[in-house]
Write a protein that holds these residues in place. Structure first.
Motif, short mmCIF file in Angstrom:
data_model
loop_
_atom_site.label_atom_id
_atom_site.label_comp_id
_atom_site.label_asym_id
_atom_site.label_seq_id
_atom_site.Cartn_x
_atom_site.Cartn_y
_atom_site.Cartn_z
N ILE A 42 24.25 14.50 -7.28
CA ILE A 42 24.00 13.85 -8.57
C ILE A 42 22.69 14.40 -9.12
CG2 ILE A 42 23.61 11.69 -9.79
CD1 ILE A 42 25.36 10.29 -7.79
N ARG A 43 22.76 15.07 -10.22
CA ARG A 43 21.56 15.69 -10.79
C ARG A 43 20.74 14.66 -11.57
NH1 ARG A 43 21.55 20.80 -9.64
NH2 ARG A 43 23.51 21.89 -9.20
N ARG A 44 19.44 14.94 -11.66
CA ARG A 44 18.49 14.07 -12.35
C ARG A 44 18.49 12.66 -11.74
NH1 ARG A 44 19.37 13.08 -17.70
NH2 ARG A 44 21.59 13.48 -17.49
N ALA A 45 18.60 12.62 -10.41
CA ALA A 45 18.54 11.35 -9.69
C ALA A 45 17.80 11.57 -8.39
CB ALA A 45 19.94 10.80 -9.42
N GLY A 46 17.17 10.51 -7.90
CA GLY A 46 16.40 10.60 -6.67
C GLY A 46 17.11 9.95 -5.50
N HIS A 47 16.36 9.13 -4.76
CA HIS A 47 16.84 8.55 -3.50
C HIS A 47 17.82 7.41 -3.72
CE1 HIS A 47 16.64 7.89 0.79
NE2 HIS A 47 16.18 6.66 0.67
N LEU A 48 17.79 6.80 -4.91
CA LEU A 48 18.69 5.68 -5.21
C LEU A 48 19.55 6.03 -6.43
CD1 LEU A 48 16.15 2.68 -4.88
CD2 LEU A 48 17.47 3.81 -3.06
N PRO A 49 20.47 6.97 -6.30
CA PRO A 49 21.27 7.38 -7.46
C PRO A 49 22.16 6.27 -7.99
CG PRO A 49 22.11 8.39 -5.45
CD PRO A 49 20.80 7.75 -5.10
N GLU A 104 7.49 7.40 -5.88
CA GLU A 104 7.49 8.82 -6.26
C GLU A 104 8.49 9.62 -5.45
OE1 GLU A 104 3.40 9.85 -5.78
OE2 GLU A 104 2.77 8.85 -7.64
N ARG A 105 8.74 9.22 -4.21
CA ARG A 105 9.77 9.88 -3.41
C ARG A 105 11.17 9.44 -3.81
NH1 ARG A 105 6.32 8.53 0.71
NH2 ARG A 105 7.69 6.82 1.39
N TRP A 106 11.27 8.18 -4.22
CA TRP A 106 12.58 7.60 -4.49
C TRP A 106 13.18 8.02 -5.81
CZ3 TRP A 106 12.78 1.63 -3.13
CH2 TRP A 106 12.86 1.49 -1.74
N GLY A 130 20.88 13.13 -4.17
CA GLY A 130 20.23 13.17 -5.47
C GLY A 130 19.36 14.42 -5.56
N SER A 131 19.44 15.12 -6.66
CA SER A 131 18.74 16.41 -6.78
C SER A 131 17.23 16.25 -6.68
CB SER A 131 19.10 17.09 -8.10
OG SER A 131 18.64 16.33 -9.22
N GLU A 132 16.70 15.06 -7.00
CA GLU A 132 15.25 14.85 -6.97
C GLU A 132 14.85 13.85 -5.88
OE1 GLU A 132 13.18 14.53 -10.76
OE2 GLU A 132 14.96 15.28 -11.81
N ALA A 144 0.82 -1.21 0.00
CA ALA A 144 0.00 0.00 0.00
C ALA A 144 0.85 1.26 0.00
CB ALA A 144 -0.93 0.00 1.22
N LEU A 145 2.10 1.13 0.39
CA LEU A 145 3.00 2.28 0.44
C LEU A 145 3.87 2.41 -0.81
CD1 LEU A 145 4.12 1.67 4.10
CD2 LEU A 145 2.90 3.71 3.33
N ALA A 146 3.72 1.47 -1.73
CA ALA A 146 4.66 1.39 -2.85
C ALA A 146 4.61 2.60 -3.77
CB ALA A 146 4.41 0.12 -3.66
#
Length: 262
Positions: A233-240, A151-153, A207-209, A144-146
């Motif tokens: 690291i630009r254009r990357a989220g929580h798992l760059p 979206e955060r990651w 990560g910038s995002e 349910a949290l996926a």
């Protein structure tokens, strides 16, 4: 596959690379297993002893009943390195893995030569946020949290890629005890004071995002350690390491070289 048993809990781990080389311990995030690091392995320099493991409640490791304490998670990493007779390791931790890395360095500096604190913080989010996530997982299941987690990651670009399904599946397959147990460990951890006492080479990566641990949080955390530096690291989220593996591996390689670890 190799298994170590500590205090009645079996942990899955593996060792790759040069078995006589400079040791690097990789510690993954909540909701992932040791495969998190697969994308960067082809880009790392030769001569490293690469140690990875599944945290309790994740991957192929046992999932004892929740909650877990951060001290227990740190103890798992400590016992693994002791069992492998490792000293002076480079420790690379991402998210909760970065918290475990901080705790390990504070407790056993003989085990840790240098730190890479990736997409993490001395304290992550609030008690209320973690309470809500734990309650949702218990009521409706981890799956349910996926969507919100993905979206955060991940960056907007990665959310449209087919590989997203692999990471969402990995997250959804995390055991309930593993997710809620490690969430409780994060909820109860504030390392601002102990981390500020560390004196060892430290690289921070953000990560910038990243919607989970924004870059300013990572920078604030590594700034607690004198002489540390921060890379974005630009254009990357929580798992760059997943989104930009070549860039991530290049940052690690430069840091390994600077610290004489290769």
């Amino acid at each position: 596959m190799r298994v170590a048993e500590f205090d009645g809990t079996r942990l899955h781990f593996r060792v790759d690379g040069d078995l006589t080389g400079a040791p690097v311990l990789f510690i993954n995030s909540l909701g992932t297993d040791l495969r998190l690091w697969d994308p960067i392995l082809p880009f790392l320099p030769a001569g490293l002893r690469i140690i990875r493991y599944d945290k309790r409640g994740h991957g192929l490791s046992d999932a004892p009943p929740a909650p877990y304490s951060m001290g227990t998670l740190v103890r798992d990493a400590e016992q693994l390195l002791d069992m492998l007779d490792v000293r002076d390791a480079m420790v690379v931790g991402l998210s909760i893995g970065g918290m475990i890395a901080q705790g390990l360095a504070v407790k056993r500096l003989d085990l840790v030569r240098a730190l890479v604190l990736s997409n993490t913080g001395a304290k992550i989010a609030t008690r209320e946020i973690w309470d809500t996530r734990i309650d949702t997982a218990r009521r409706d299941g981890v799956a349910a949290l996926a969507q919100g987690t993905m979206e955060r990651w991940f960056s907007r670009e990665f959310l449209d890629r087919p590989e997203l399904a692999l990471w969402q599946n990995m997250f959804e397959q995390t055991s309930l005890d593993g997710f809620t147990g490690c969430s409780a460990a994060i909820r109860g951890t504030d390392f601002y004071t102990p981390t500020s006492g560390l004196r060892l080479p430290t690289l921070g990566i953000g990560g910038s995002e990243d919607g989970g641990t924004p870059p300013d949080l990572v920078r604030e955390t590594v700034d607690l350690i004198p002489g540390s530096r921060f890379e974005l690291i630009r254009r990357a989220g929580h798992l760059p390491c997943v989104e930009r593996p070549e860039t991530y591996a290049a940052m690690l390689t430069d840091f390994f070289t600077e610290t004489g670890h290769v």
